[in-house]
Design a protein around this motif. Structure first.
Motif, PDB file in Angstrom:
ATOM      1  N   GLN A 623       0.674  -0.992  -0.433  1.00 48.75           N
ATOM      2  CA  GLN A 623       0.049  -0.359   0.283  1.00 48.75           C
ATOM      3  C   GLN A 623       0.875   1.148  -0.018  1.00 48.75           C
ATOM      4  N   VAL A 624       1.765   0.926   0.864  1.00 50.68           N
ATOM      5  CA  VAL A 624       2.828   1.939   0.432  1.00 50.68           C
ATOM      6  C   VAL A 624       3.515   2.476  -0.448  1.00 50.68           C
ATOM      7  N   ALA A 625       4.025   1.501  -1.067  1.00 51.91           N
ATOM      8  CA  ALA A 625       4.871   1.626  -2.395  1.00 51.91           C
ATOM      9  C   ALA A 625       3.109   1.583  -3.321  1.00 51.91           C
ATOM     10  N   ALA A 626       2.050   1.641  -3.499  1.00 48.63           N
ATOM     11  CA  ALA A 626       1.456   2.134  -4.711  1.00 48.63           C
ATOM     12  C   ALA A 626       1.109   3.571  -4.118  1.00 48.63           C
ATOM     13  N   ARG A 627       1.019   3.945  -3.232  1.00 46.17           N
ATOM     14  CA  ARG A 627       0.733   5.512  -2.991  1.00 46.17           C
ATOM     15  C   ARG A 627       2.121   6.575  -2.956  1.00 46.17           C
ATOM     16  N   ALA A 628       2.660   5.787  -3.214  1.00 45.43           N
ATOM     17  CA  ALA A 628       4.103   6.233  -3.458  1.00 45.43           C
ATOM     18  C   ALA A 628       4.299   6.933  -4.689  1.00 45.43           C
ATOM     19  N   LEU A 629       4.064   5.682  -5.386  1.00 41.54           N
ATOM     20  CA  LEU A 629       3.560   5.499  -7.500  1.00 41.54           C
ATOM     21  C   LEU A 629       2.535   6.245  -7.759  1.00 41.54           C
ATOM     22  N   ALA A 630       1.728   6.635  -6.644  1.00 44.75           N
ATOM     23  CA  ALA A 630      -0.061   7.343  -6.984  1.00 44.75           C
ATOM     24  C   ALA A 630       0.742   9.103  -7.056  1.00 44.75           C
ATOM     25  N   HIS A 631       1.442   9.853  -6.339  1.00 46.35           N
ATOM     26  CA  HIS A 631       1.834  10.680  -6.301  1.00 46.35           C
ATOM     27  C   HIS A 631       3.505  10.972  -6.829  1.00 46.35           C
ATOM     28  N   ALA A 632       3.693  10.134  -7.098  1.00 41.41           N
ATOM     29  CA  ALA A 632       4.764  10.231  -8.695  1.00 41.41           C
ATOM     30  C   ALA A 632       3.626   9.965  -9.839  1.00 41.41           C
ATOM     31  N   ALA A 633       2.782   9.438  -9.904  1.00 39.98           N
ATOM     32  CA  ALA A 633       1.772   9.484 -11.678  1.00 39.98           C
ATOM     33  C   ALA A 633       1.572  10.751 -11.857  1.00 39.98           C
ATOM     34  N   CYS A 634       0.673  11.764  -9.915  1.00 44.02           N
ATOM     35  CA  CYS A 634       0.344  12.899 -10.413  1.00 44.02           C
ATOM     36  C   CYS A 634       1.217  13.651 -10.636  1.00 44.02           C
ATOM     37  N   ARG A 635       2.147  14.046 -10.256  1.00 39.73           N
ATOM     38  CA  ARG A 635       2.872  14.579 -10.429  1.00 39.73           C
ATOM     39  C   ARG A 635       3.072  15.257 -12.147  1.00 39.73           C
ATOM     40  N   ALA A 636       3.787  13.787 -12.422  1.00 39.06           N
ATOM     41  CA  ALA A 636       3.828  13.856 -14.378  1.00 39.06           C
ATOM     42  C   ALA A 636       2.911  14.255 -14.959  1.00 39.06           C
ATOM     43  N   ALA A 637       1.125  13.838 -14.073  1.00 38.25           N
ATOM     44  CA  ALA A 637       0.293  14.274 -14.954  1.00 38.25           C
ATOM     45  C   ALA A 637       0.296  15.925 -14.858  1.00 38.25           C
ATOM     46  N   TRP A 638       0.365  16.355 -14.288  1.00 35.87           N
ATOM     47  CA  TRP A 638       0.268  18.177 -14.096  1.00 35.87           C
ATOM     48  C   TRP A 638       1.658  18.444 -14.702  1.00 35.87           C
ATOM     49  N   LEU A 639       3.256  17.867 -14.592  1.00 40.70           N
ATOM     50  CA  LEU A 639       3.645  18.541 -15.515  1.00 40.70           C
ATOM     51  C   LEU A 639       3.278  18.703 -17.534  1.00 40.70           C
ATOM     52  N   ALA A 640       3.018  17.281 -17.578  1.00 39.73           N
ATOM     53  CA  ALA A 640       2.382  17.566 -18.418  1.00 39.73           C
ATOM     54  C   ALA A 640       2.075  18.287 -19.425  1.00 39.73           C
ATOM     55  N   ARG A 641       0.395  18.663 -18.225  1.00 39.96           N
ATOM     56  CA  ARG A 641      -0.507  19.264 -18.726  1.00 39.96           C
ATOM     57  C   ARG A 641      -0.105  20.803 -19.457  1.00 39.96           C
ATOM     58  N   PRO A 642      -0.441  21.531 -20.186  1.00 41.98           N
ATOM     59  CA  PRO A 642       0.246  22.622 -20.563  1.00 41.98           C
ATOM     60  C   PRO A 642      -0.302  23.623 -19.313  1.00 41.98           C
ATOM     61  N   VAL A 643       0.573  25.220 -19.593  1.00 44.58           N
ATOM     62  CA  VAL A 643       0.233  25.795 -18.590  1.00 44.58           C
ATOM     63  C   VAL A 643      -1.088  27.028 -18.422  1.00 44.58           C
ATOM     64  N   GLY A 644      -1.844  26.465 -17.905  1.00 44.04           N
ATOM     65  CA  GLY A 644      -3.687  27.308 -18.312  1.00 44.04           C
ATOM     66  C   GLY A 644      -3.189  28.073 -17.768  1.00 44.04           C
ATOM     67  N   THR A 645      -4.564  28.844 -18.656  1.00 43.91           N
ATOM     68  CA  THR A 645      -4.320  30.407 -18.941  1.00 43.91           C
ATOM     69  C   THR A 645      -6.344  31.063 -17.732  1.00 43.91           C
ATOM     70  N   VAL A 646      -5.664  32.245 -18.039  1.00 42.80           N
ATOM     71  CA  VAL A 646      -7.497  32.740 -17.540  1.00 42.80           C
ATOM     72  C   VAL A 646      -7.996  32.920 -19.119  1.00 42.80           C
ATOM     73  N   PRO A 647      -9.231  32.854 -19.455  1.00 41.25           N
ATOM     74  CA  PRO A 647      -9.424  33.308 -21.472  1.00 41.25           C
ATOM     75  C   PRO A 647     -10.097  34.899 -20.826  1.00 41.25           C
ATOM     76  N   ASP A 648     -10.069  34.813 -21.565  1.00 46.13           N
ATOM     77  CA  ASP A 648     -11.107  36.589 -21.943  1.00 46.13           C
ATOM     78  C   ASP A 648     -12.702  36.367 -21.989  1.00 46.13           C
ATOM     79  N   LEU A 649     -13.322  37.031 -21.484  1.00 42.61           N
ATOM     80  CA  LEU A 649     -14.817  36.717 -21.523  1.00 42.61           C
ATOM     81  C   LEU A 649     -15.655  38.368 -22.828  1.00 42.61           C
TER      82      LEU A 649
END
Length: 897
Positions: A623-649
């Protein structure tokens, strides 16, 4: 936006060289000093400032700045040690949204950022007053001033007119400007921390002769640094302590220390700080605890007045493990092990646990700061330091409070793209704030707010110190996984099943292996092995067979990480096999992460040295190993996303919205819930799609409204209203499905009877069609700013608690996360043959909720419930807004606590 009290009360900020200045409004009593400030300028600078040199220029400038307060005029000065070093003014001259500015800086402090800092604060004050443009006239030869305007990060236009140039500066707080301010702030921050973390001279005040005293323990650690740094002790009752000569006071020291460690009783702390400031000390570390309010104010006042950075009080100490700048000013039992993790904590106990854990893992620390009560130096400061120090690649935080969460979030978003930032999410069980009984306020707990902050900033939030160390060990030693697909390998089937359960529960995926991969595994594994996911290599597997198995899995494009669960067996021992060696011999530098699970391991996590360099993390529990892997996967997904922008309205009228809010609060000085007509007018300023409605105060007007608003099916809805009514359904203040004038009259009379003396009118609307009922809302948190919530709506809003939250302003990424996070998300994207709702309209709604919350700090709460979502449109059926008399605050303005 901006802090309306900014120029009315002094604030402190850092110049480019890290020194502290006070920024405040000019007062009539400043006249003579301002006149002298100008008179001390060189003739050349006076000419550049006034275009000509006149004996009366200084007096006239002082008269103008210190004259009677007048609309459209604001003058701010910068001072240090009570001496004015800069002045900036703007004057609209009655033009409203445009102002002429002027800036002057004392000759002795040029090139230290005084003018830039003043203009930043002046622009913030101007925005609060509705000014959108600055204009300034300068001589073409005034290169310093022209460079100041050009480097602000604001859009600037120049028009040359002979020897003069006219600059027009737009005061939009866009991303370019905020990035420029942040960059200047980081440089100033890092410079201000140099005397704290890299001091050449240190003094310990309160180093006692008694073994076990805190001051003595810190002095002992400092002695052990064995550097050329000069070290002093201050103790009027001893000649020396631990061989370090003592002096009776800080002012009696032969040199001025860069850093003073204060370990005296709480009653003596303010006087000690004042003495340090007067002699020119630049940084204080206060380990003393238990200061009362007056002592605390005096301590911080001395630091601000004399320009000292402060860690503490109630601090465990600070440390820097750089070999050339080694510093251990802590009273921890052991010296921190040199390494690459930056650590900042508020709790001394958590700090000791992290130091011990990082040392045991072999990661070590680059620098450590126990923030204590965090009067000054904060987690934000330390993030700035670590991203600049050249030796930190992992940031660990334990923060119990946030001084400026939005500034922290902005800094963290930048830092997390350079290195992992991990934190313990402390205080999760704190009771949620109950500012009001609305759905939004009930849903917006502090836990949800903190989680939104961490998620948007890309911070890895863990639930304990142990979990923090486990995730840090994996991120320090292994590459990030490209996704969540994990392959499990074990030499015992039962352990593989436990690991599979742990991975799925942690949100990871166990993909089926392709036939090609299965055939390859069976070709290298012993007879009886089961090649699947999990793969059981059996107790008969040799080192070479396990290594070949792992090599094939790591080359599979369908696998992002491999978890290897091993148990010691008599078979392996008898054969002289060491399966762990299969991991540490040749797998340390794979492109995909490899983690081990060994149930017999005595510690939750270890880092196993690999023969070719690097380490492999080994966990005692799947469980500890899986939890650490899940944290690493979340970080990787966050880094893979383009930087968000606040759209004009489109269709936003901010000026009109401010007028509505100001007009309401002028009458209702204590604030309150807007009545329907004002609420609708405010929402119209932001283009919210509202169901047609009418206000009626009599039975006859209700019937006329119903006749006018009937849809094709002829049915309407009637809602009673009175000040303070929040939950209409609970009060039975709604009549649905009304047909014909008779039913409308009966409904109105029912309300009149039951709510006599309270009801001020009714809202009549056409009966809405079928669709998915959603909820959107916002709460203005006193510390974190506006929090936008979204989820399932209707009467089940609080019962099901199906909500997601993000801090405003929302980027396009944040809006996507809000829509996809709740459990009701499948309803929005279409299920059982039904098409998706109007997703673009839903995105627009959330962006407009974010915009109104960001524009209006007076907006304490807003409830949009229900919001009807259909494939054709998204419509607000009911809305409530509460305003409070709050001043706007600029979270990105450079200033100290």
């Amino acid at each position: 936006m901006t802090d309306g009290t900014l120029s009315r009360h002094p604030v402190y900020a850092l110049l480019a060289d890290g020194t502290t200045v006070c920024i405040r409004s000019v007062e009539p009593g400043d006249h003579d000093q301002l006149r002298d400030f100008y008179k001390e300028m060189s003739p050349e600078n006076l000419r550049l400032r006034f275009f000509a040199i006149s004996p009366r220029s200084a007096t006239m400038a002082a008269d103008r700045a210190c004259g009677p307060e007048r609309p459209g005029h604001r003058a701010l000065l910068a001072e240090t040690q009570g001496q004015i070093i800069g002045l900036a003014e703007y004057d609209t001259g009655g033009r409203g949204d445009a102002a002429e500015i002027s800036v002057a800086v004392a000759d002795r402090v040029h090139h230290r950022g005084v003018g830039t800092l003043l203009v930043e604060h002046l622009a913030s004050a101007a925005r609060a007053e509705g000014v959108i443009t600055f204009t300034a006239d300068a001589l073409c030869a005034n290169h310093e001033m022209l460079r100041l305007f050009a480097d602000l990060g604001l859009r600037t236009a120049r028009r040359f007119e002979g020897p003069e140039v006219r600059c027009t500066i737009l005061l939009d707080e866009d991303e370019t400007y905020l990035s420029a301010v942040e960059e200047r702030g980081q440089a100033a921050d890092v410079a201000s921390l140099e005397p704290l973390l890299r001091p050449d001279t240190v003094a310990v005040v309160g180093a006692g002769r008694r073994p076990g005293s805190v001051g003595r323990a810190i002095l002992h650690h400092l002695q052990a640094d064995d550097l050329t740094r000069r070290l002093f002790a201050v103790n009027p009752y001893a000649a020396s302590v631990l061989g370090v000569a003592c002096h009776p006071s800080v002012s009696a020291l032969p040199v001025v220390p860069d850093l003073v460690v204060v370990a005296v009783p709480a009653t003596a702390v303010p006087a000690t700080a004042e003495e340090c400031g007067k002699v020119g000390v630049r940084a204080l570390l206060v380990v003393t605890a238990g200061l009362d309010r007056n002592q605390a104010e005096a301590l911080l006042g001395a630091c601000r007045t004399h320009g000292m950075r402060l860690v503490g009080p109630n601090s465990l100490g600070i440390a820097n493990t750089d070999l050339e700048q080694r510093l251990d000013a802590t009273f921890a039992a052991d010296h921190p092990r040199p390494g690459t993790a930056g650590v900042a904590v508020q709790s001394g106990g958590v700090g000791i646990a992290l130091l011990d854990g990082l040392s045991r893992l072999g990661i070590g620390v680059s620098s450590f700061v126990s923030l204590g009560d965090k009067y000054d130096v904060s987690g934000n400061d330390m993030l700035q330091w670590w991203v600049s120090d050249g030796c930190t690649d992992l940031a660990l935080l334990h923060l119990e409070s946030f001084g400026n969460p939005r500034a922290f979030s902005r800094t963290a978003r930048r830092v997390t793209r350079r290195m992992p930032v991990l934190t313990v999410d402390a205080g999760r069980t704190e009771a949620g704030r109950r500012a009001a009984a609305s759905h939004t306020a009930a849903a917006a707990t502090r836990t949800m707010t903190r989680q939104a902050l961490f998620t948007q900033a890309g911070i890895t939030a863990t639930r304990s110190v142990g979990e923090l160390l486990e995730a840090a060990a994996l991120m320090h030693s292994q590459p990030l996984p490209a996704g969540t697909r994990v392959a499990i390998v074990s030499n015992a089937g039962g352990v593989g099943v436990l690991a599979a359960d742990a991975c799925v529960e942690a949100g990871l995926a166990l993909p089926l292996l392709t036939p090609e991969v299965i055939d390859g595994l069976l070709a290298v594994l012993p007879r009886g092995a089961a090649a699947g996911n999990p793969t059981d290599v059996t107790a008969a597997a040799s080192e070479e067979q396990l290594r070949n198995c792992l090599d094939r899995l790591l080359r599979s494009p369908d696998i992002d990480a491999v978890l290897v669960a091993l148990v010691p067996t008599a078979v392996a021992v008898a054969a002289g096999e060491d399966l762990v060696r299969a991991l540490t011999d040749g797998l340390a530098h794979q492109a995909r992460p490899v983690v081990a699970v060994r149930l017999e391991q005595d510690l939750p996590v270890r880092l196993l040295p690999a023969t070719q360099g690097g380490t492999i993390p080994s966990f005692a529990d799947p469980q500890v190993a899986a939890r650490a892997l899940a944290h690493a996967a979340c970080r990787a997904a966050w880094l893979a996303r383009p930087v968000g922008t606040v759209p004009d309205l489109d269709g936003v009228d901010t000026r009109r919205a401010h007028e509505i809010a100001d007009a309401y609060l002028t009458i209702q000085t204590d604030g309150g819930w807007l009545e329907p007509r004002i609420c609708a007018d405010l929402l119209d300023c932001y283009g919210f799609p509202q169901l047609p409605w009418a206000w009626a105060e009599t039975e006859r007007s209700a019937v006329r409204a119903a006749n006018r608003l009937r849809g094709r099916d002829g049915r309407v809805v009637m809602k009673a209203h009175w000040p303070g009514l929040l939950h209409k359904s609970e009060e039975h203040a709604v009549h649905l499905d009304l047909q014909g004038a008779a039913q409308v009259r009966a409904a109105f009379r029912d309300f009149e009877t039951r709510f006599a003396g309270r009801m001020t009118g009714v809202v009549v609307q056409p009966l809405a069609g079928r669709g998915t009922e959603l909820f959107a809302g916002v709460v203005q948190d006193e510390v974190f700013g506006p929090l936008v919530l979204f989820g399932l709506g209707g009467t089940a809003t609080e019962v099901l608690a199906d909500h997601a939250a993000r801090l405003a302003p929302l980027t396009d990424n944040d809006v996507h996360d809000l829509i996809t996070a709740p459990r009701c998300a499948p309803l929005l994207f279409g299920t059982h043959g039904a098409g998706p709702v109007d997703l673009e309209g839903l995105e627009q709604l959330l962006l407009r909720v974010s915009r109104i919350a960001s524009d209006l700090p007076q907006l304490a709460e807003a409830d949009f419930n229900p919001v009807l979502a259909t494939p054709a449109a998204v419509t607000v059926l009911d809305a409530r807004v509460r305003l409070l008399p709050r001043m706007p605050r600029d979270p990105y303005l450079r200033r100290l606590h």
